[in-house]
Write a protein that holds these residues in place. Structure first.
Motif, PDB file in Angstrom:
ATOM      1  N   ALA A 151       0.830  -1.206   0.000  1.00 55.05           N
ATOM      2  CA  ALA A 151       0.000   0.000   0.000  1.00 55.05           C
ATOM      3  C   ALA A 151       0.865   1.257   0.000  1.00 55.05           C
ATOM      4  O   ALA A 151       0.330   2.375   0.020  1.00 55.05           O
ATOM      5  CB  ALA A 151      -0.911   0.005   1.230  1.00 55.05           C
ATOM      6  N   ASP A 152       2.180   1.065  -0.060  1.00 57.72           N
ATOM      7  CA  ASP A 152       3.125   2.185  -0.053  1.00 57.72           C
ATOM      8  C   ASP A 152       3.301   2.694  -1.487  1.00 57.72           C
ATOM      9  O   ASP A 152       3.730   1.967  -2.376  1.00 57.72           O
ATOM     10  CB  ASP A 152       4.473   1.727   0.520  1.00 57.72           C
ATOM     11  N   ARG A 153       2.973   3.944  -1.715  1.00 60.91           N
ATOM     12  CA  ARG A 153       2.992   4.508  -3.067  1.00 60.91           C
ATOM     13  C   ARG A 153       4.366   4.427  -3.718  1.00 60.91           C
ATOM     14  O   ARG A 153       4.493   4.091  -4.902  1.00 60.91           O
ATOM     15  CB  ARG A 153       2.533   5.965  -3.012  1.00 60.91           C
ATOM     16  N   GLU A 154       5.403   4.736  -2.979  1.00 54.60           N
ATOM     17  CA  GLU A 154       6.758   4.721  -3.540  1.00 54.60           C
ATOM     18  C   GLU A 154       7.158   3.318  -3.986  1.00 54.60           C
ATOM     19  O   GLU A 154       7.725   3.118  -5.071  1.00 54.60           O
ATOM     20  CB  GLU A 154       7.769   5.242  -2.509  1.00 54.60           C
ATOM     21  N   VAL A 155       6.845   2.333  -3.162  1.00 55.14           N
ATOM     22  CA  VAL A 155       7.178   0.941  -3.477  1.00 55.14           C
ATOM     23  C   VAL A 155       6.390   0.467  -4.696  1.00 55.14           C
ATOM     24  O   VAL A 155       6.952  -0.131  -5.624  1.00 55.14           O
ATOM     25  CB  VAL A 155       6.892   0.026  -2.264  1.00 55.14           C
ATOM     26  N   VAL A 156       5.097   0.735  -4.702  1.00 52.22           N
ATOM     27  CA  VAL A 156       4.247   0.291  -5.807  1.00 52.22           C
ATOM     28  C   VAL A 156       4.652   0.955  -7.113  1.00 52.22           C
ATOM     29  O   VAL A 156       4.714   0.313  -8.170  1.00 52.22           O
ATOM     30  CB  VAL A 156       2.764   0.565  -5.485  1.00 52.22           C
ATOM     31  N   LEU A 157       4.944   2.233  -7.070  1.00 49.63           N
ATOM     32  CA  LEU A 157       5.345   2.949  -8.281  1.00 49.63           C
ATOM     33  C   LEU A 157       6.636   2.362  -8.848  1.00 49.63           C
ATOM     34  O   LEU A 157       6.767   2.174 -10.071  1.00 49.63           O
ATOM     35  CB  LEU A 157       5.521   4.440  -7.975  1.00 49.63           C
ATOM     36  N   ILE A 181      -1.215   4.447 -12.114  1.00 50.98           N
ATOM     37  CA  ILE A 181      -1.927   3.881 -13.261  1.00 50.98           C
ATOM     38  C   ILE A 181      -1.283   4.312 -14.573  1.00 50.98           C
ATOM     39  O   ILE A 181      -1.138   3.507 -15.510  1.00 50.98           O
ATOM     40  CB  ILE A 181      -3.418   4.269 -13.226  1.00 50.98           C
ATOM     41  N   LEU A 182      -0.857   5.559 -14.664  1.00 51.01           N
ATOM     42  CA  LEU A 182      -0.194   6.024 -15.893  1.00 51.01           C
ATOM     43  C   LEU A 182       1.114   5.263 -16.124  1.00 51.01           C
ATOM     44  O   LEU A 182       1.447   4.910 -17.268  1.00 51.01           O
ATOM     45  CB  LEU A 182       0.073   7.526 -15.824  1.00 51.01           C
ATOM     46  N   ALA A 183       1.851   5.010 -15.053  1.00 50.41           N
ATOM     47  CA  ALA A 183       3.102   4.250 -15.178  1.00 50.41           C
ATOM     48  C   ALA A 183       2.816   2.832 -15.672  1.00 50.41           C
ATOM     49  O   ALA A 183       3.522   2.296 -16.520  1.00 50.41           O
ATOM     50  CB  ALA A 183       3.825   4.206 -13.837  1.00 50.41           C
ATOM     51  N   ALA A 184       1.756   2.226 -15.140  1.00 50.27           N
ATOM     52  CA  ALA A 184       1.395   0.868 -15.555  1.00 50.27           C
ATOM     53  C   ALA A 184       0.913   0.853 -17.008  1.00 50.27           C
ATOM     54  O   ALA A 184       1.207  -0.086 -17.756  1.00 50.27           O
ATOM     55  CB  ALA A 184       0.321   0.307 -14.630  1.00 50.27           C
ATOM     56  N   LEU A 185       0.190   1.887 -17.435  1.00 57.73           N
ATOM     57  CA  LEU A 185      -0.311   1.950 -18.804  1.00 57.73           C
ATOM     58  C   LEU A 185       0.814   2.074 -19.825  1.00 57.73           C
ATOM     59  O   LEU A 185       0.645   1.712 -20.993  1.00 57.73           O
ATOM     60  CB  LEU A 185      -1.288   3.118 -18.963  1.00 57.73           C
ATOM     61  N   ARG A 186       1.945   2.555 -19.389  1.00 53.22           N
ATOM     62  CA  ARG A 186       3.083   2.600 -20.309  1.00 53.22           C
ATOM     63  C   ARG A 186       3.583   1.184 -20.622  1.00 53.22           C
ATOM     64  O   ARG A 186       4.313   0.975 -21.593  1.00 53.22           O
ATOM     65  CB  ARG A 186       4.210   3.464 -19.729  1.00 53.22           C
ATOM     66  N   GLY A 187       3.176   0.235 -19.781  1.00 51.70           N
ATOM     67  CA  GLY A 187       3.547  -1.156 -20.019  1.00 51.70           C
ATOM     68  C   GLY A 187       2.521  -1.909 -20.835  1.00 51.70           C
ATOM     69  O   GLY A 187       2.869  -2.652 -21.752  1.00 51.70           O
ATOM     70  N   ASP A 188       1.225  -1.690 -20.542  1.00 55.33           N
ATOM     71  CA  ASP A 188       0.180  -2.418 -21.270  1.00 55.33           C
ATOM     72  C   ASP A 188      -1.175  -1.774 -20.989  1.00 55.33           C
ATOM     73  O   ASP A 188      -1.421  -1.282 -19.886  1.00 55.33           O
ATOM     74  CB  ASP A 188       0.152  -3.883 -20.830  1.00 55.33           C
ATOM     75  N   TRP A 189      -2.060  -1.823 -21.993  1.00 57.36           N
ATOM     76  CA  TRP A 189      -3.375  -1.202 -21.858  1.00 57.36           C
ATOM     77  C   TRP A 189      -4.211  -1.844 -20.757  1.00 57.36           C
ATOM     78  O   TRP A 189      -5.075  -1.181 -20.163  1.00 57.36           O
ATOM     79  CB  TRP A 189      -4.145  -1.278 -23.177  1.00 57.36           C
ATOM     80  N   GLU A 190      -3.979  -3.120 -20.452  1.00 56.55           N
ATOM     81  CA  GLU A 190      -4.814  -3.805 -19.480  1.00 56.55           C
ATOM     82  C   GLU A 190      -4.681  -3.237 -18.072  1.00 56.55           C
ATOM     83  O   GLU A 190      -5.485  -3.551 -17.191  1.00 56.55           O
ATOM     84  CB  GLU A 190      -4.496  -5.305 -19.477  1.00 56.55           C
TER      85      GLU A 190
END
Length: 350
Positions: A151-157, A181-190
């Motif tokens: 749940a730690d933002r820095e770790v998850v990012l 979410i934007l960081a994850a979307l750079r990897g895949d649309w899902e």
């Protein structure tokens, strides 16, 4: 990878006394040297690309080498969570996707790194510094981190920047964090499927998802952007980029006349996905046919039977007569106009 591309440029099928099976592989330069008197370019294009050979054991990913062993680079497939070498990856998908699509998927897959947290103690899994180091090397290690650190933002990012699939293990509340979410979307649309309802209405997030794939449209609150021209332009650009390659149109676009007309002009066969309500509008049918008569191949039968629509198609090609109704083929005026364009029309006229 560069190695993968070089292998894809080889072709098989040439007989050779030096080959045990009579099917060696050649580069274009080698083909030109051997066949220079027999139009080597034609010979080259007539033979299939060589697919890298893979041992039979490689067809069973569960017996593949662990990441701790020496060997070729291995990457994790986000869909089955198994590790593959490039050759194993090619063998898995070669019958389903093009070479370019396989290569693109490989480049997006995350390298397999040595796992630290999987065998760590509870205390180590709660150590933020240790967990940060681990997820920066292998984002999927987030699954072994303590609930507090998931749940730690820095770790998850840090985790999703390394491997977008780490969003699956983060605390649900972070699905509302735009940067994550934007960081994850750079990897895949899902990654959009892990976003909160509020973020699915966020213009920046919606645009990023569409830039990744038009398939993300089903998870975006598109009705919120009904009057947003910038969003609509992003949506149409994504559709024109992806739908011809995917040979499908998302349900959300099938009743959109502007989108379907643009897609039909790019790939006429996509018009088969147009909603029936669109075909009931005669102006839609006429516009589509005037842009490209070949849409009639996928149009409802009664559309091709409409005299004005058929004549609009005939203005482009006499071959549209093969779809025209019998009464139109018997029309003397139509017959004259068609034969003036090409004698090939006689094949279709009674």
């Amino acid at each position: 990878s560069r190695l993968g591309r070089s292998r894809a440029r080889r072709r098989v099928g040439f007989a050779s006394a030096l080959s045990g099976d009579g099917r060696p592989s050649w580069t274009l330069r080698q083909c030109s040297a051997v066949c220079r008197e027999h139009r080597p370019e034609g010979i080259w294009t007539s033979h299939e690309p060589r697919v890298p050979s893979v041992p039979k054991a490689a067809l069973r990913p569960e017996v593949a080498m662990s990441s701790d062993q020496a060997g070729p680079q291995r990457k994790r497939n986000p869909y089955d969570q198994l590790a593959y070498t490039y050759e194993e990856h090619v063998r898995k998908y070669q019958t389903a996707y093009s070479t370019d699509a396989i290569q693109e998927m490989w480049e997006k897959m995350a390298p397999v790194a040595r796992r630290v947290l999987e065998s760590a103690t509870e205390e180590e899994r709660a150590d933020k510094a240790l967990v940060l180091d681990a997820v920066r090397s292998h984002g999927g290690e987030l699954r072994f981190a303590s609930p507090e650190l998931r749940a730690d933002r820095e770790v998850v990012l840090a985790a999703v920047e390394q491997d977008w699939t780490a969003v699956e293990y983060m605390a649900a509340d972070l699905g509302g964090d735009r940067e994550v979410i934007l960081a994850a979307l750079r990897g895949d649309w899902e990654a959009i499927t892990f976003a909160s309802e509020e973020l699915r209405e966020d213009p920046e997030v919606a645009k990023a998802a569409l830039e990744a794939s038009i398939l993300a449209l089903r998870h975006i609150r598109a009705e919120v952007f009904r009057d947003d021209r910038a969003f609509r332009q992003s949506m149409l650009a994504a559709a024109l980029r992806d739908c011809p390659r995917l040979d499908k149109v998302p349900e959300e676009l099938r009743s959109d006349s502007e989108a379907m007309l643009a897609l039909a002009q790019e790939a006429p066969k996509l018009i088969r996905f147009a909603a029936r309500a669109l075909w009931d509008d005669r102006s839609f049918a006429l516009t589509a046919v005037r842009r490209d008569w070949q849409v009639l191949d996928s149009a409802p039968t009664e559309v091709a039977g409409d005299r004005e629509v058929a004549l609009a198609a005939l203005e482009q090609s006499v071959y549209a007569l093969r779809l025209a109704p019998r009464e139109l083929l018997a029309d003397r005026d139509v017959a004259l106009r068609a034969t003036e364009r090409s004698a090939a029309a006689l094949k279709y006229i009674d």
